[in-house]
Scaffold this motif. Structure first.
Motif, PDB file in Angstrom:
ATOM      1  N   GLU A 256     101.722  43.879  75.558  1.00  0.00           N
ATOM      2  CA  GLU A 256     101.478  42.648  76.310  1.00  0.00           C
ATOM      3  C   GLU A 256     100.101  42.078  75.997  1.00  0.00           C
ATOM      4  O   GLU A 256      99.934  40.851  75.889  1.00  0.00           O
ATOM      5  CB  GLU A 256     101.612  42.926  77.810  1.00  0.00           C
ATOM      6  N   ALA A 257      99.115  42.965  75.836  1.00  0.00           N
ATOM      7  CA  ALA A 257      97.756  42.508  75.516  1.00  0.00           C
ATOM      8  C   ALA A 257      97.718  41.838  74.150  1.00  0.00           C
ATOM      9  O   ALA A 257      97.010  40.841  73.955  1.00  0.00           O
ATOM     10  CB  ALA A 257      96.791  43.694  75.553  1.00  0.00           C
ATOM     11  N   ALA A 258      98.495  42.378  73.191  1.00  0.00           N
ATOM     12  CA  ALA A 258      98.522  41.798  71.842  1.00  0.00           C
ATOM     13  C   ALA A 258      99.110  40.394  71.848  1.00  0.00           C
ATOM     14  O   ALA A 258      98.695  39.537  71.054  1.00  0.00           O
ATOM     15  CB  ALA A 258      99.321  42.702  70.906  1.00  0.00           C
ATOM     16  N   VAL A 259     100.041  40.142  72.751  1.00  0.00           N
ATOM     17  CA  VAL A 259     100.649  38.813  72.855  1.00  0.00           C
ATOM     18  C   VAL A 259      99.697  37.842  73.547  1.00  0.00           C
ATOM     19  O   VAL A 259      99.524  36.695  73.117  1.00  0.00           O
ATOM     20  CB  VAL A 259     101.989  38.894  73.608  1.00  0.00           C
ATOM     21  N   ASN A 260      99.055  38.298  74.627  1.00  0.00           N
ATOM     22  CA  ASN A 260      98.198  37.427  75.422  1.00  0.00           C
ATOM     23  C   ASN A 260      96.794  37.261  74.849  1.00  0.00           C
ATOM     24  O   ASN A 260      96.195  36.192  74.999  1.00  0.00           O
ATOM     25  CB  ASN A 260      98.091  37.959  76.853  1.00  0.00           C
ATOM     26  N   SER A 261      96.268  38.312  74.207  1.00  0.00           N
ATOM     27  CA  SER A 261      94.897  38.256  73.666  1.00  0.00           C
ATOM     28  C   SER A 261      94.871  38.874  72.267  1.00  0.00           C
ATOM     29  O   SER A 261      94.272  39.946  72.068  1.00  0.00           O
ATOM     30  CB  SER A 261      93.930  38.998  74.595  1.00  0.00           C
ATOM     31  N   PRO A 262      95.517  38.236  71.289  1.00  0.00           N
ATOM     32  CA  PRO A 262      95.611  38.841  69.944  1.00  0.00           C
ATOM     33  C   PRO A 262      94.262  39.009  69.241  1.00  0.00           C
ATOM     34  O   PRO A 262      94.145  39.834  68.347  1.00  0.00           O
ATOM     35  CB  PRO A 262      96.504  37.849  69.187  1.00  0.00           C
ATOM     36  N   LEU A 263      93.255  38.252  69.635  1.00  0.00           N
ATOM     37  CA  LEU A 263      91.932  38.354  68.997  1.00  0.00           C
ATOM     38  C   LEU A 263      91.041  39.387  69.665  1.00  0.00           C
ATOM     39  O   LEU A 263      89.920  39.632  69.208  1.00  0.00           O
ATOM     40  CB  LEU A 263      91.232  36.985  69.020  1.00  0.00           C
ATOM     41  N   GLY A 264      91.524  40.010  70.729  1.00  0.00           N
ATOM     42  CA  GLY A 264      90.720  40.983  71.463  1.00  0.00           C
ATOM     43  C   GLY A 264      90.433  40.492  72.865  1.00  0.00           C
ATOM     44  O   GLY A 264      90.694  39.338  73.212  1.00  0.00           O
ATOM     45  N   LEU A 265      89.865  41.370  73.700  1.00  0.00           N
ATOM     46  CA  LEU A 265      89.625  41.041  75.101  1.00  0.00           C
ATOM     47  C   LEU A 265      88.237  40.431  75.296  1.00  0.00           C
ATOM     48  O   LEU A 265      87.359  40.555  74.440  1.00  0.00           O
ATOM     49  CB  LEU A 265      89.755  42.294  75.966  1.00  0.00           C
ATOM     50  N   ASP A 266      88.052  39.803  76.444  1.00  0.00           N
ATOM     51  CA  ASP A 266      86.722  39.354  76.833  1.00  0.00           C
ATOM     52  C   ASP A 266      85.832  40.586  77.036  1.00  0.00           C
ATOM     53  O   ASP A 266      86.253  41.559  77.685  1.00  0.00           O
ATOM     54  CB  ASP A 266      86.782  38.547  78.130  1.00  0.00           C
ATOM     55  N   LEU A 267      84.625  40.542  76.504  1.00  0.00           N
ATOM     56  CA  LEU A 267      83.721  41.684  76.548  1.00  0.00           C
ATOM     57  C   LEU A 267      82.680  41.505  77.652  1.00  0.00           C
ATOM     58  O   LEU A 267      82.397  40.391  78.078  1.00  0.00           O
ATOM     59  CB  LEU A 267      83.034  41.853  75.188  1.00  0.00           C
ATOM     60  N   ALA A 268      82.125  42.611  78.093  1.00  0.00           N
ATOM     61  CA  ALA A 268      81.077  42.594  79.109  1.00  0.00           C
ATOM     62  C   ALA A 268      80.099  43.723  78.825  1.00  0.00           C
ATOM     63  O   ALA A 268      80.369  44.609  78.003  1.00  0.00           O
ATOM     64  CB  ALA A 268      81.681  42.725  80.505  1.00  0.00           C
ATOM     65  N   LEU A 269      78.972  43.712  79.514  1.00  0.00           N
ATOM     66  CA  LEU A 269      77.941  44.718  79.274  1.00  0.00           C
ATOM     67  C   LEU A 269      78.152  45.978  80.100  1.00  0.00           C
ATOM     68  O   LEU A 269      77.575  47.017  79.794  1.00  0.00           O
ATOM     69  CB  LEU A 269      76.553  44.132  79.588  1.00  0.00           C
ATOM     70  N   THR A 270      78.957  45.910  81.146  1.00  0.00           N
ATOM     71  CA  THR A 270      79.171  47.073  82.008  1.00  0.00           C
ATOM     72  C   THR A 270      80.662  47.395  82.096  1.00  0.00           C
ATOM     73  O   THR A 270      81.519  46.516  81.956  1.00  0.00           O
ATOM     74  CB  THR A 270      78.630  46.817  83.426  1.00  0.00           C
ATOM     75  N   THR A 271      80.943  48.665  82.354  1.00  0.00           N
ATOM     76  CA  THR A 271      82.332  49.102  82.504  1.00  0.00           C
ATOM     77  C   THR A 271      82.988  48.413  83.696  1.00  0.00           C
ATOM     78  O   THR A 271      84.172  48.053  83.643  1.00  0.00           O
ATOM     79  CB  THR A 271      82.394  50.624  82.686  1.00  0.00           C
ATOM     80  N   GLU A 272      82.222  48.227  84.778  1.00  0.00           N
ATOM     81  CA  GLU A 272      82.767  47.602  85.976  1.00  0.00           C
ATOM     82  C   GLU A 272      83.290  46.196  85.673  1.00  0.00           C
ATOM     83  O   GLU A 272      84.380  45.818  86.115  1.00  0.00           O
ATOM     84  CB  GLU A 272      81.697  47.538  87.075  1.00  0.00           C
ATOM     85  N   LYS A 273      82.520  45.426  84.901  1.00  0.00           N
ATOM     86  CA  LYS A 273      82.956  44.070  84.553  1.00  0.00           C
ATOM     87  C   LYS A 273      84.140  44.097  83.591  1.00  0.00           C
ATOM     88  O   LYS A 273      85.060  43.275  83.693  1.00  0.00           O
ATOM     89  CB  LYS A 273      81.796  43.293  83.944  1.00  0.00           C
ATOM     90  N   ASN A 274      84.123  45.045  82.638  1.00  0.00           N
ATOM     91  CA  ASN A 274      85.253  45.161  81.713  1.00  0.00           C
ATOM     92  C   ASN A 274      86.548  45.475  82.456  1.00  0.00           C
ATOM     93  O   ASN A 274      87.620  44.987  82.091  1.00  0.00           O
ATOM     94  CB  ASN A 274      84.979  46.257  80.677  1.00  0.00           C
ATOM     95  N   GLU A 275      86.451  46.291  83.498  1.00  0.00           N
ATOM     96  CA  GLU A 275      87.638  46.716  84.234  1.00  0.00           C
ATOM     97  C   GLU A 275      88.252  45.589  85.061  1.00  0.00           C
ATOM     98  O   GLU A 275      89.360  45.739  85.591  1.00  0.00           O
ATOM     99  CB  GLU A 275      87.297  47.904  85.137  1.00  0.00           C
TER     100      GLU A 275
END
Length: 381
Positions: A256-275
């Motif tokens: 599902e991630a490959a279909v919705n975000s084929p270029l990769g996910l939005d990045l963040a500086l902390t694990t909490e924000k990534n989650e």
């Protein structure tokens, strides 16, 4: 430095000849990873300039592109790099081990330091995870950010010491390895202990004694580590379960991630924000993290290199005649591969490009030459 490596890498691919197998096996997937990382990181940096530090993820893959030209010009001597790696670990771990013992037996003074990973107690040569009562955790970190990472790098250092018959180094490396209390590292040590003597020792008796001692010692050490530190895992958030969840999340969410975000996910500086991103798998399973940072290109490029590395190693170990150093590298690839389920590995560092890849390329070239000579002989017959 990163820009220089990128220029060298692309210059190598455009103006220097190399075997198509080298291109297909390692350079092409590295290029896919670089494209994936460049696109996704740049899109994220345009949104938030503080994410510019993610560009350093390009370093190990650009280093791979530079390897052919470095080998052809004689600028890269992988055996010399192995020497430097061995002595660096021997000296740094020796100093850290002495300080580690002083802390627990002589109340050696430490200072508090706070990092993004948490609070630590720091000495001159080593650091300790700080417990809630401000006491040092018993796991041995040396100067690494995690004891499991230290265990991972001690494995090739021990293998190289055995290859060079520098058995005295094990007096330092084995206690240091034990005090990391790394269960995954212990399992890899047992695997290495079973495979390495087959290719290093000539005497059947020495092979049997070495393998038996590693199996018995590894079983005892693993049992002790599991018993003593299962509580610590739970206390620190059950890191074993976190790694299991990261792997399962990747399997379930990747399509599902490959279909919705084929270029990769939005990045963040902390694990909490990534989650906060519902498709964030976690960072412990490295193929999943390759997708997070580099999208479909990064994921397929990473899996490609990993699969090829393991495949060549199996071929070198069991289906071809090679010098001992090539066998050692093959064993280490198989031993280090399981760490993809736990943390960043040698593949995500320039060490793979500079210390492992040259031997893999030379191995496959030797195998190809041997196959061609056999074909010629068959034709003449």
């Amino acid at each position: 430095m990163l820009a220089i490596l990128l220029i060298m890498g692309f210059y190598t691919m455009i103006f220097h000849r190399f075997s198509m197998k080298s291109f297909g096996l390692f350079l092409l997937p590295s290029l896919l990873i670089i494209i994936g990382l460049l696109v996704n990181i740049t899109l994220n940096v345009l949104r938030d300039s503080s994410l510019v530090g993610y560009y350093w993820l390009l370093l190990p893959w650009t280093a791979i592109l530079c390897v052919p030209i470095l080998l052809k010009t004689g600028s890269l001597d992988p055996l010399q790099l192995w020497e430097h790696f061995y002595y660096f670990l021997l000296i740094s771990v020796s100093l850290s081990l002495v300080e580690y013992l002083l802390v627990f037996f002589y109340s050696y003074p430490l200072r508090v330091a706070v990092f993004p990973q948490g609070s630590f107690l720091v000495g001159k040569f080593t650091l300790f995870h700080m417990m809630q009562d401000v006491s040092p955790n018993e796991r041995f970190y040396a100067s690494f950010g995690e004891p499991g990472s230290l265990a991972m790098y001690l494995l090739p250092a021990m293998a190289y010491a055995l290859y060079k018959k520098r058995y005295y180094a094990l007096i330092v490396f084995l206690p240091a390895f034990y005090f990391t209390y790394s269960l995954g590292g212990t399992m890899s040590l047992v695997l290495m202990g079973c495979l390495l003597p087959i290719f290093l020792f000539t005497s059947k008796a020495s092979k049997f004694i070495f393998i038996a001692s590693i199996l018995i010692g590894g079983f005892i050490a693993g049992a002790v580590i599991y018993e003593e530190f299962s509580f610590t895992y739970e206390e620190r958030g059950n890191s074993a379960k976190t790694r299991e969840d990261n792997f399962i999340n990747t399997l379930l969410l990747l399509p599902e991630a490959a279909v919705n975000s084929p270029l990769g996910l939005d990045l963040a500086l902390t694990t909490e924000k990534n989650e906060n991103n519902k498709f964030y798998f976690g960072s412990n399973f490295t193929p999943g993290y390759a997708f997070i940072t580099g999208g479909i290109f990064g994921f397929f490029g990473y899996c490609w290199i990993l699969f090829v590395s393991v495949g060549i190693s199996i071929k070198v170990l069991f289906f071809s005649k090679q010098d001992k150093i090539f066998k050692v590298i093959g064993v280490l690839i198989l031993v280090l591969a399981p760490f993809i389920f736990q943390r960043m590995t040698v593949w995500e560092s320039p060490l793979f490009a500079l210390m492992y890849l040259p031997f893999l390329i030379q191995s496959i070239e030797k195998i190809n030459k041997l196959q061609k000579s056999r074909i010629k002989i068959a034709i003449h017959e």
